[in-house]
Design a protein around this motif. Structure first.
Motif, mmCIF file in Angstrom:
data_model
loop_
_atom_site.group_PDB
_atom_site.id
_atom_site.type_symbol
_atom_site.label_atom_id
_atom_site.label_comp_id
_atom_site.label_asym_id
_atom_site.label_seq_id
_atom_site.Cartn_x
_atom_site.Cartn_y
_atom_site.Cartn_z
ATOM 1 N N LEU A 1 -8.733 5.603 1.556
ATOM 2 C CA LEU A 1 -9.634 4.455 1.650
ATOM 3 C C LEU A 1 -9.984 3.904 0.276
ATOM 4 C CD1 LEU A 1 -12.085 5.553 4.493
ATOM 5 C CD2 LEU A 1 -10.319 3.779 4.600
ATOM 6 N N ALA A 2 -10.231 4.796 -0.682
ATOM 7 C CA ALA A 2 -10.544 4.339 -2.036
ATOM 8 C C ALA A 2 -9.394 3.510 -2.592
ATOM 9 C CB ALA A 2 -10.827 5.534 -2.944
ATOM 10 N N PHE A 3 -8.167 3.913 -2.262
ATOM 11 C CA PHE A 3 -6.994 3.183 -2.749
ATOM 12 C C PHE A 3 -6.903 1.794 -2.118
ATOM 13 C CE2 PHE A 3 -2.543 1.946 -2.122
ATOM 14 C CZ PHE A 3 -2.140 1.857 -3.452
ATOM 15 N N ILE A 4 -7.000 1.709 -0.770
ATOM 16 C CA ILE A 4 -6.847 0.386 -0.153
ATOM 17 C C ILE A 4 -8.007 -0.537 -0.527
ATOM 18 C CG2 ILE A 4 -5.544 1.391 1.766
ATOM 19 C CD1 ILE A 4 -7.953 0.792 3.587
ATOM 20 N N HIS A 5 -9.185 0.028 -0.708
ATOM 21 C CA HIS A 5 -10.323 -0.797 -1.117
ATOM 22 C C HIS A 5 -10.138 -1.308 -2.536
ATOM 23 C CE1 HIS A 5 -13.011 1.392 2.069
ATOM 24 N NE2 HIS A 5 -12.174 0.535 2.612
ATOM 25 N N MET B 1 -19.848 -14.895 14.065
ATOM 26 C CA MET B 1 -19.220 -14.289 12.893
ATOM 27 C C MET B 1 -19.972 -13.022 12.481
ATOM 28 S SD MET B 1 -16.715 -16.393 12.074
ATOM 29 C CE MET B 1 -16.318 -16.430 10.335
ATOM 30 N N GLY B 2 -19.235 -12.090 11.898
ATOM 31 C CA GLY B 2 -19.821 -10.864 11.375
ATOM 32 C C GLY B 2 -19.232 -10.538 10.013
ATOM 33 N N VAL B 3 -19.885 -9.638 9.292
ATOM 34 C CA VAL B 3 -19.454 -9.281 7.941
ATOM 35 C C VAL B 3 -18.486 -8.098 7.992
ATOM 36 C CG1 VAL B 3 -20.212 -8.438 5.687
ATOM 37 C CG2 VAL B 3 -21.601 -10.112 6.929
ATOM 38 N N VAL B 4 -17.382 -8.236 7.266
ATOM 39 C CA VAL B 4 -16.379 -7.170 7.183
ATOM 40 C C VAL B 4 -16.058 -6.916 5.720
ATOM 41 C CG1 VAL B 4 -13.959 -6.601 7.590
ATOM 42 C CG2 VAL B 4 -15.324 -7.544 9.436
ATOM 43 N N GLY B 5 -16.058 -5.632 5.337
ATOM 44 C CA GLY B 5 -15.717 -5.239 3.975
ATOM 45 C C GLY B 5 -15.417 -3.756 3.942
ATOM 46 N N PRO B 6 -15.293 -3.174 2.769
ATOM 47 C CA PRO B 6 -15.015 -1.736 2.669
ATOM 48 C C PRO B 6 -16.025 -0.861 3.411
ATOM 49 C CG PRO B 6 -14.675 -2.786 0.547
ATOM 50 C CD PRO B 6 -15.285 -3.825 1.450
ATOM 51 N N VAL C 1 -2.954 14.375 6.010
ATOM 52 C CA VAL C 1 -3.385 13.319 6.930
ATOM 53 C C VAL C 1 -3.171 11.972 6.248
ATOM 54 C CG1 VAL C 1 -5.048 14.677 8.247
ATOM 55 C CG2 VAL C 1 -5.790 13.602 6.131
ATOM 56 N N LYS C 2 -2.801 10.969 7.070
ATOM 57 C CA LYS C 2 -2.433 9.655 6.527
ATOM 58 C C LYS C 2 -3.004 8.534 7.383
ATOM 59 C CE LYS C 2 1.985 11.570 4.888
ATOM 60 N NZ LYS C 2 1.905 11.287 3.444
ATOM 61 N N LEU C 3 -3.480 7.484 6.731
ATOM 62 C CA LEU C 3 -3.944 6.297 7.435
ATOM 63 C C LEU C 3 -2.743 5.559 8.006
ATOM 64 C CD1 LEU C 3 -6.397 4.828 4.727
ATOM 65 C CD2 LEU C 3 -6.914 6.510 6.494
ATOM 66 N N SER C 4 -2.867 5.056 9.231
ATOM 67 C CA SER C 4 -1.786 4.282 9.830
ATOM 68 C C SER C 4 -2.364 3.114 10.613
ATOM 69 C CB SER C 4 -0.936 5.164 10.762
ATOM 70 O OG SER C 4 -1.651 5.478 11.952
ATOM 71 N N LEU D 1 0.829 -1.204 0.000
ATOM 72 C CA LEU D 1 0.000 0.000 0.000
ATOM 73 C C LEU D 1 0.865 1.256 0.000
ATOM 74 C CD1 LEU D 1 -2.647 -1.176 2.635
ATOM 75 C CD2 LEU D 1 -2.794 -1.319 0.128
ATOM 76 N N ARG D 2 1.171 1.780 -1.174
ATOM 77 C CA ARG D 2 1.963 2.997 -1.311
ATOM 78 C C ARG D 2 1.064 4.099 -1.853
ATOM 79 N NH1 ARG D 2 6.835 2.597 1.103
ATOM 80 N NH2 ARG D 2 7.717 4.084 -0.365
ATOM 81 N N HIS D 3 0.773 5.065 -1.005
ATOM 82 C CA HIS D 3 -0.167 6.120 -1.381
ATOM 83 C C HIS D 3 0.153 7.351 -0.538
ATOM 84 C CE1 HIS D 3 -4.078 8.285 -1.544
ATOM 85 N NE2 HIS D 3 -4.201 7.718 -2.722
ATOM 86 N N PRO D 4 -0.053 8.568 -1.068
ATOM 87 C CA PRO D 4 0.274 9.767 -0.282
ATOM 88 C C PRO D 4 -0.493 9.899 1.011
ATOM 89 C CG PRO D 4 -0.877 10.337 -2.330
ATOM 90 C CD PRO D 4 -0.460 8.926 -2.441
ATOM 91 N N ASN D 5 -1.629 9.211 1.144
ATOM 92 C CA ASN D 5 -2.412 9.317 2.366
ATOM 93 C C ASN D 5 -2.353 8.053 3.213
ATOM 94 O OD1 ASN D 5 -4.471 11.101 0.209
ATOM 95 N ND2 ASN D 5 -3.497 12.068 1.976
#
Length: 512
Positions: free
Chosen positions: A168-172, A238-243, A195-198, A109-113
């Motif tokens: 988020l759009a990038f990682i998704h 169990m639960g549902v996980v997605g974007p 700002v950046k996701l970490s 995951l290489r992205h400016p944010n």
């Protein structure tokens, strides 16, 4: 200096040949940084951490600690580059597997944010992850420090949310979901413009061709989305996980920015947000009351209990940009000023008016100038991939750290005719931009290639940033007579030379 023929540029000066004052400076700077530092974890300031491949780091201070381990500010000893290092214990086999998963995810995951990973290795009983250092701290800390003072402007909030949605759009798009999106896991640059996701420790891959997976685990229980509410109630199913899981988290962060209230401290003190209808109603009420209600519709779509009806990240970006472009300037510009600037700059009056329509939206306080964070937010909302810092350096003629309307008009009217500094230095794109680099920066094409090559050699981890010491090294390797007095060079870079960084475009602007 770039008029020197490229064959005269010495390449790859060994570290051992760098003047003694350089290494002395690195040592002195490290000692200065460590003063008044303390640590609540087992890693003390001044600890030398070798990566096993000839590179060592020295810890400066602890930035944060938790059940996962601790994060420290470190200095890479051979060049003085300031980075962050995450220490995690290797005693638990399950945690070792989680660490490996996070590292492999970050490398993709290489992205400016997104906070960049530099390298990972093992040292003693720890797994060490070296990352980009974000001097502005966490978004949570930023909001906490601003509570009780003036609220953030609508533009700043929109700019931050655009950046987070872009990340988020990038990682998704890479089939990854973060699963622990909260202001505590959002890092900020030194001037709070980026700002950046970490912290992708809870991150999860989504199988190709699917948009969600079933899982027992999730992120922070206090802000967990409704589809995983059973976890907060102690039900092991169990639960549902997605974007769409992450979009609930973005809604939580957006509500904090709008209201300047922290969820854990001010809203969800006793129970999770998804199980607190009164808190949810209060969030929407605040959003309707503050900032002229401009963020309420977005929050309504992000904090929906049905995950399938939540907006995806791309819809958030489109919604924010559309509303920004529809905004009116905070104040009117006098016709006489339009005429005067048009004549002075030799541009059509329509171009001056067009520039004002954008500038006035950003200058909501009517000061007649923009700060770096305001400029960054405006460029993002305009959809322009431009380095705000490089642009400020280029156009801020009086050096006051603010961009006047006249300075903005100069850039606006020539932006389609000259090379525009991009956020990232793209190795392939640069080779095709050599002619423009020569026109804009007066750097001959052959010398530009050498400069680019030396940049890439120094920034081997492709972080896109170098310290002033790094820039000094690059220019020395290009044959520039930098001398042996590195302190004098650092003083010319400014008082924050120990923590500042240069992007590729910043370096070109500084070099010119």
């Amino acid at each position: 200096f770039f008029s020197v023929p490229s064959k005269m540029f010495p390449i790859n000066i060994p570290v051992s040949l760098v003047p003694p004052t350089f290494q002395q400076h690195v040592q002195t700077s490290t000692q200065n940084l460590m003063s008044s530092s303390s640590s609540s974890s087992g890693v003390s300031p001044g600890t030398i951490v070798p990566n096993g491949a000839g590179i060592t780091y020295q810890t400066v201070q602890e930035l944060g600690a938790g059940c996962f381990g601790s994060v420290h500010k470190v200095v890479r000893t051979h060049d003085g580059k300031i980075l962050a290092m995450k220490f995690q214990s290797l005693r638990d086999p399950k945690q070792i597997a989680e660490i490996h998963k996070e590292v492999q995810m970050l490398k993709r995951l290489r992205h400016p944010n997104i906070v960049h990973i530099i390298e990972d290795f093992r040292h003693s009983q720890y797994s060490c992850i070296v990352m980009q250092f974000c001097a502005g701290g966490t978004l949570q800390g930023y909001i906490k420090n601003r509570q009780g003072s003036k609220a953030l402007s609508t533009l700043r909030i929109a700019g931050y949310l655009m950046q987070l949605a872009a990340g988020l759009a990038f990682i998704h798009s890479k089939n990854v979901t973060h699963r622990d999106l909260k202001s505590e896991n959002i890092m900020m640059s030194a001037n709070q413009e980026d700002v950046k996701l970490s912290d992708f420790g809870c991150g999860r891959y989504i199988p190709e061709g699917k948009n969600q997976v079933m899982t027992l685990s999730g992120g922070d229980l206090m802000i967990i989305p409704p589809e995983m509410a059973h976890r907060a109630q102690g039900v092991p199913q169990m639960g549902v996980v997605g974007p769409k899981y992450d979009m609930w988290g973005l809604g939580v962060i957006a509500s904090e920015l709008v209201s300047m209230k922290l969820h854990r401290k001010d809203i969800c003190v006793t129970q999770p947000l998804c199980l607190d209808p009164a808190a949810q109603a209060q969030i929407l009420m605040d959003a309707g009351r503050l900032h002229e209600g401009k963020f309420r519709r977005m929050l309504e779509h992000l904090l929906r209990h049905d995950p399938n009806s939540r907006w995806p990240a791309t819809d958030v970006m489109g919604h924010i940009r559309k509303h920004f472009l529809q905004e009116k300037a905070a104040s009117r510009i006098e016709p006489s000023k339009i005429t005067t600037l048009s004549a002075k700059l030799g541009v059509p009056e329509s171009s001056v008016l067009e520039a004002w329509s954008l500038f006035g939206k950003a200058d909501q306080a009517g000061t007649g100038s923009l700060t770096l964070p305001q400029l960054k937010s405006m460029l993002i909302l305009m959809g322009l991939e431009v380095s705000s810092r490089a642009l400020m350096n280029q156009l801020d003629s009086d050096g006051d750290g603010r961009l006047s309307f006249e300075e903005f008009v100069v850039w606006w009217c020539q932006k389609d005719k000259a090379w525009v500094p991009t956020v990232h230095q793209d190795k392939q794109e640069v080779s095709g931009q050599l002619a423009k680099m020569e026109t804009v920066f007066a750097i001959p094409a052959a010398c530009s290639l050498v400069f680019t090559d030396e940049w890439n050699k120094y920034d081997s981890e492709n972080s896109g940033l170098v310290t002033p010491v790094g820039l000094w090294t690059i220019l020395s390797n290009c044959g520039v007579a930098m001398g042996t007095d590195i302190k004098r060079f650092l003083d010319s870079c400014g008082g924050d030379s120990q923590t500042m960084t240069f992007s590729f475009d910043d370096a070109l602007h500084w070099t010119k």
